[in-house]
Design a protein around this motif. Structure first.
Motif, mmCIF file in Angstrom:
data_model
loop_
_atom_site.group_PDB
_atom_site.id
_atom_site.type_symbol
_atom_site.label_atom_id
_atom_site.label_comp_id
_atom_site.label_asym_id
_atom_site.label_seq_id
_atom_site.Cartn_x
_atom_site.Cartn_y
_atom_site.Cartn_z
ATOM 1 N N MET A 244 7.807 -11.705 -1.046
ATOM 2 C CA MET A 244 7.058 -12.346 -2.181
ATOM 3 C C MET A 244 6.267 -11.085 -2.827
ATOM 4 S SD MET A 244 4.252 -15.465 -2.314
ATOM 5 C CE MET A 244 5.754 -16.484 -2.226
ATOM 6 N N LYS A 245 6.136 -11.205 -4.426
ATOM 7 C CA LYS A 245 5.677 -9.969 -5.136
ATOM 8 C C LYS A 245 4.483 -10.691 -5.816
ATOM 9 C CE LYS A 245 9.704 -9.024 -6.782
ATOM 10 N NZ LYS A 245 10.654 -8.068 -7.301
ATOM 11 N N PHE A 246 3.616 -9.858 -5.853
ATOM 12 C CA PHE A 246 1.983 -10.234 -6.654
ATOM 13 C C PHE A 246 1.927 -8.991 -7.678
ATOM 14 C CE2 PHE A 246 1.624 -12.163 -2.692
ATOM 15 C CZ PHE A 246 1.320 -13.655 -2.769
ATOM 16 N N LEU A 247 1.229 -9.529 -8.654
ATOM 17 C CA LEU A 247 0.828 -8.868 -9.788
ATOM 18 C C LEU A 247 -0.981 -9.130 -9.855
ATOM 19 C CD1 LEU A 247 0.818 -6.853 -11.986
ATOM 20 C CD2 LEU A 247 1.522 -8.496 -13.423
ATOM 21 N N VAL A 248 -1.734 -8.442 -9.447
ATOM 22 C CA VAL A 248 -3.263 -8.642 -9.453
ATOM 23 C C VAL A 248 -3.858 -8.155 -10.875
ATOM 24 C CG1 VAL A 248 -5.185 -8.071 -8.131
ATOM 25 C CG2 VAL A 248 -3.203 -8.184 -7.022
ATOM 26 N N ASP A 249 -4.510 -8.991 -11.317
ATOM 27 C CA ASP A 249 -5.128 -8.848 -12.763
ATOM 28 C C ASP A 249 -6.227 -7.987 -12.844
ATOM 29 O OD1 ASP A 249 -5.270 -9.247 -15.777
ATOM 30 O OD2 ASP A 249 -6.174 -11.111 -15.608
ATOM 31 N N ALA A 250 -6.501 -7.370 -13.926
ATOM 32 C CA ALA A 250 -7.561 -6.293 -13.981
ATOM 33 C C ALA A 250 -8.901 -6.557 -13.362
ATOM 34 C CB ALA A 250 -7.618 -5.913 -15.396
ATOM 35 N N GLN A 251 -9.484 -7.972 -13.513
ATOM 36 C CA GLN A 251 -10.820 -8.202 -13.214
ATOM 37 C C GLN A 251 -10.914 -8.350 -11.632
ATOM 38 O OE1 GLN A 251 -8.585 -10.282 -14.501
ATOM 39 N NE2 GLN A 251 -9.213 -12.413 -13.845
ATOM 40 N N LEU A 252 -9.863 -8.262 -10.895
ATOM 41 C CA LEU A 252 -9.869 -8.323 -9.467
ATOM 42 C C LEU A 252 -9.686 -6.930 -8.863
ATOM 43 C CD1 LEU A 252 -7.635 -11.257 -9.099
ATOM 44 C CD2 LEU A 252 -10.083 -11.292 -8.954
ATOM 45 N N ILE B 121 -11.864 -11.061 -0.543
ATOM 46 C CA ILE B 121 -11.049 -10.617 0.600
ATOM 47 C C ILE B 121 -10.845 -11.568 1.671
ATOM 48 C CG2 ILE B 121 -10.489 -8.499 2.208
ATOM 49 C CD1 ILE B 121 -10.055 -8.118 -0.820
ATOM 50 N N ALA B 122 -12.029 -11.971 2.251
ATOM 51 C CA ALA B 122 -12.268 -12.918 3.448
ATOM 52 C C ALA B 122 -11.227 -14.032 3.158
ATOM 53 C CB ALA B 122 -13.672 -13.186 3.964
ATOM 54 N N LEU B 123 -11.492 -14.513 1.884
ATOM 55 C CA LEU B 123 -10.921 -15.776 1.694
ATOM 56 C C LEU B 123 -9.359 -15.426 1.630
ATOM 57 C CD1 LEU B 123 -12.774 -17.142 -1.588
ATOM 58 C CD2 LEU B 123 -12.024 -18.345 0.565
ATOM 59 N N PHE B 124 -8.983 -14.420 1.068
ATOM 60 C CA PHE B 124 -7.412 -14.122 1.399
ATOM 61 C C PHE B 124 -6.983 -13.940 2.721
ATOM 62 C CE2 PHE B 124 -7.440 -13.719 -3.279
ATOM 63 C CZ PHE B 124 -5.935 -13.992 -3.778
ATOM 64 N N VAL B 125 -7.891 -13.269 3.476
ATOM 65 C CA VAL B 125 -7.286 -13.163 4.848
ATOM 66 C C VAL B 125 -7.195 -14.377 5.527
ATOM 67 C CG1 VAL B 125 -8.295 -12.353 6.960
ATOM 68 C CG2 VAL B 125 -8.360 -10.719 5.163
ATOM 69 N N ALA B 126 -8.221 -15.320 5.434
ATOM 70 C CA ALA B 126 -8.106 -16.682 5.888
ATOM 71 C C ALA B 126 -7.081 -17.628 5.297
ATOM 72 C CB ALA B 126 -9.378 -17.477 5.546
ATOM 73 N N ASN B 127 -6.471 -17.449 4.111
ATOM 74 C CA ASN B 127 -5.648 -18.344 3.517
ATOM 75 C C ASN B 127 -4.426 -17.642 2.991
ATOM 76 O OD1 ASN B 127 -7.348 -20.857 3.008
ATOM 77 N ND2 ASN B 127 -8.705 -19.324 2.244
ATOM 78 N N ILE B 128 -4.202 -16.472 3.402
ATOM 79 C CA ILE B 128 -2.768 -15.970 2.702
ATOM 80 C C ILE B 128 -1.347 -16.588 3.230
ATOM 81 C CG2 ILE B 128 -2.644 -13.781 4.593
ATOM 82 C CD1 ILE B 128 -1.691 -13.484 0.786
ATOM 83 N N ASP B 129 -1.787 -16.933 4.358
ATOM 84 C CA ASP B 129 -0.320 -17.579 4.978
ATOM 85 C C ASP B 129 0.017 -18.815 4.434
ATOM 86 O OD1 ASP B 129 0.301 -15.504 6.711
ATOM 87 O OD2 ASP B 129 -0.768 -16.332 8.547
ATOM 88 N N LYS B 130 -1.231 -19.834 4.200
ATOM 89 C CA LYS B 130 -1.151 -21.026 3.533
ATOM 90 C C LYS B 130 -0.626 -20.648 2.075
ATOM 91 C CE LYS B 130 -4.210 -24.948 3.362
ATOM 92 N NZ LYS B 130 -5.576 -25.481 3.586
ATOM 93 N N ILE B 131 -1.116 -19.714 1.307
ATOM 94 C CA ILE B 131 -0.671 -19.461 -0.190
ATOM 95 C C ILE B 131 0.656 -19.170 -0.100
ATOM 96 C CG2 ILE B 131 -1.155 -17.805 -2.068
ATOM 97 C CD1 ILE B 131 -3.832 -17.700 -1.140
ATOM 98 N N ALA B 132 1.147 -18.256 0.792
ATOM 99 C CA ALA B 132 2.692 -17.620 0.763
ATOM 100 C C ALA B 132 3.511 -18.871 0.927
ATOM 101 C CB ALA B 132 2.818 -16.489 1.846
ATOM 102 N N GLU B 133 3.077 -19.890 1.991
ATOM 103 C CA GLU B 133 3.936 -21.068 2.367
ATOM 104 C C GLU B 133 3.956 -21.887 0.966
ATOM 105 O OE1 GLU B 133 6.208 -22.022 4.795
ATOM 106 O OE2 GLU B 133 5.934 -19.914 5.180
ATOM 107 N N GLY B 134 2.874 -22.082 0.577
ATOM 108 C CA GLY B 134 2.785 -23.113 -0.799
ATOM 109 C C GLY B 134 3.547 -22.673 -1.802
#
Length: 117
Positions: free
Chosen positions: A1-9, A86-99
């Protein structure tokens, strides 16, 4: 999976995604940096099949009306510290990728990950 992170992040989000095994770039690293127009971000997302990660509701409007960007991850946490994000992403990255195997528009807030049809 490939991501593009917007400027305000934060760029740290790109580092986290790469450490998790994903291809990730930040709009600040594009030729126009933080002045990269949404249209260009959408085009790159479609061309390279990248999920746009943003807080910008303009991308939601574009997705609903034009089905652009390719896929969208909306961060609707309001203003939080980068460490909390960052903590939100660590906790949820697998769920997001599967989603994203099923859904094209996902939203994350402090309480949950929401999958939009």
């Amino acid at each position: 999976m490939k991501f593009l992170v917007d400027a305000q992040l934060p760029r740290r989000l790109v580092v986290l995604l790469r450490k998790a095994g994903f291809d990730a770039i930040h709009t600040l690293d594009l030729a126009l940096g933080n002045r990269t127009p949404d249209r260009v971000i959408n085009e790159l997302s479609i061309k390279e099949q990248r999920v746009v990660i943003t807080k910008d509701s303009d991308f939601v409007d574009s997705y609903v009306v034009k089905q652009q960007p390719w896929k969208l991850l909306l961060i609707s946490t309001g203003n939080i510290r980068n460490t909390e994000l960052i903590a939100l992403f660590v906790a949820n990255i697998d769920k997001i990728a599967e989603g994203f195997k099923v859904f094209n528009f996902i939203e994350i807030n402090q309480m949950s990950v929401v999958f939009h049809s």
